[in-house]
Design a protein around this motif. Sequence first.
Motif, PDB file in Angstrom:
ATOM      1  N   LEU A  93       1.116  -0.954  -0.264  1.00  0.00           N
ATOM      2  CA  LEU A  93       0.420   0.176   0.162  1.00  0.00           C
ATOM      3  C   LEU A  93       0.592   0.856   0.050  1.00  0.00           C
ATOM      4  O   LEU A  93       0.445   2.480  -0.310  1.00  0.00           O
ATOM      5  N   VAL A  94       2.200   0.869   0.290  1.00  0.00           N
ATOM      6  CA  VAL A  94       3.173   2.504   0.328  1.00  0.00           C
ATOM      7  C   VAL A  94       3.413   3.081  -1.384  1.00  0.00           C
ATOM      8  O   VAL A  94       3.774   1.754  -2.030  1.00  0.00           O
ATOM      9  N   PRO A  95       3.276   3.575  -1.146  1.00  0.00           N
ATOM     10  CA  PRO A  95       3.455   4.398  -2.799  1.00  0.00           C
ATOM     11  C   PRO A  95       4.662   4.004  -3.263  1.00  0.00           C
ATOM     12  O   PRO A  95       5.784   4.820  -2.729  1.00  0.00           O
ATOM     13  N   PRO A  96       4.880   4.308  -4.691  1.00  0.00           N
ATOM     14  CA  PRO A  96       6.346   4.404  -5.371  1.00  0.00           C
ATOM     15  C   PRO A  96       6.882   5.480  -4.632  1.00  0.00           C
ATOM     16  O   PRO A  96       6.843   6.179  -4.205  1.00  0.00           O
ATOM     17  N   PRO A 117      11.624   6.631  -4.848  1.00  0.00           N
ATOM     18  CA  PRO A 117      12.630   6.368  -5.653  1.00  0.00           C
ATOM     19  C   PRO A 117      13.223   5.082  -5.686  1.00  0.00           C
ATOM     20  O   PRO A 117      13.640   4.241  -5.130  1.00  0.00           O
ATOM     21  N   PRO A 118      13.646   4.781  -6.847  1.00  0.00           N
ATOM     22  CA  PRO A 118      14.490   3.543  -7.609  1.00  0.00           C
ATOM     23  C   PRO A 118      15.667   3.390  -6.772  1.00  0.00           C
ATOM     24  O   PRO A 118      15.981   2.133  -5.977  1.00  0.00           O
ATOM     25  N   GLU A 119      16.568   4.364  -5.738  1.00  0.00           N
ATOM     26  CA  GLU A 119      17.700   3.686  -4.624  1.00  0.00           C
ATOM     27  C   GLU A 119      16.521   3.442  -3.776  1.00  0.00           C
ATOM     28  O   GLU A 119      17.769   3.106  -2.662  1.00  0.00           O
ATOM     29  N   MET A 120      15.692   4.294  -3.222  1.00  0.00           N
ATOM     30  CA  MET A 120      15.351   3.665  -1.451  1.00  0.00           C
ATOM     31  C   MET A 120      14.928   1.939  -2.696  1.00  0.00           C
ATOM     32  O   MET A 120      15.488   0.705  -1.141  1.00  0.00           O
ATOM     33  N   LEU A 121      14.416   1.586  -3.429  1.00  0.00           N
ATOM     34  CA  LEU A 121      13.539   0.190  -3.733  1.00  0.00           C
ATOM     35  C   LEU A 121      15.358  -0.573  -4.099  1.00  0.00           C
ATOM     36  O   LEU A 121      14.968  -2.135  -2.551  1.00  0.00           O
ATOM     37  N   ALA A 125       6.179  -0.188   5.190  1.00  0.00           N
ATOM     38  CA  ALA A 125       5.564  -0.111   5.853  1.00  0.00           C
ATOM     39  C   ALA A 125       5.473   0.767   7.198  1.00  0.00           C
ATOM     40  O   ALA A 125       4.526   2.273   7.964  1.00  0.00           O
ATOM     41  N   SER A 126       5.987   1.022   8.010  1.00  0.00           N
ATOM     42  CA  SER A 126       7.317   1.145   8.718  1.00  0.00           C
ATOM     43  C   SER A 126       8.125   3.030   8.672  1.00  0.00           C
ATOM     44  O   SER A 126       7.720   4.050   9.114  1.00  0.00           O
TER      45      SER A 126
END
Length: 219
Positions: free
Chosen positions: A17-20, A22-26, A43-44
């Motif tokens: 449910l968390v919005p997209p 940035p690729p770096e965070m992924l 989520a946290s």
Amino acid sequence: MTQELLPDHLSSYLDELVPPRPPEMLAMERHAQQISFNIIGPASGQLCYQIARISGARRIFEMGSGFGYSTAWFARAVQQNGGGEVYHVVWDSELSQQARRHLEALGYGSPDSAVAIQYRVSEAIQALKETEGPFDLIFNDIDKHAYPESLPVIRAKLRPGGVLIVDNLLWHGRIFDSSDQTADTAGVREFTRLMTTDADWVTTIVPIRDGVLVAYKVP
Ligand SMILES: C[S@@+](CC[C@H](N)C(=O)[O-])C[C@H]1O[C@@H](n2cnc3c(N)ncnc32)[C@H](O)[C@@H]1O
């Protein structure tokens, strides 16, 4: 007794449910999974970001920052709150350098960025003691046995009306096991007792992931 408290399908649902991001965070999320490094997760992270936005925090001190994933959530909030600073504090210089690379890739800390990231390679309670307050928000994710001793320092440095967020208050279920008398479990239990029996704090443990304590410092 160590367990994930939420069923997998519920954790996945909340994370999805968390919005997209940035690729770096992924990439940071994947890296944490690959090396089994404990980060707060989507989520946290979203909850931390949301609380920082609601409270309008512009000065945030993070204790136990790892390679900067939780810092990235706070930096985003501070940027959108109009700018300010986020302290990244960890005692391992390699993690601090990794964090700097990730956060720079996300655009935080460059000369034209509204967010300054202050890096400290230090024991986090000591670093907070040495840093001038007040802070709008303090996030605590250090070794759990040290939670109780961190509280007087946090109390002194958080502004009246400020917010304290602390991770792992359900401690993978170990708090429910009366035979577990380890220092970390005892630290989580004692910290919970201190926070929930003191009228100076309004405290809730949000039972997502490993339990996130959110507390308001009554002015
Ligand atoms: C659970 S990880 C933090 C992850 C980070 N908050 C996140 O969610 O992305 C905690 C990190 O803080 C470090 N740490 C633990 N206790 C500390 C302390 N007292 N002072 C400084 N660093 C500490 C650990 O070595 C580890 O790298």
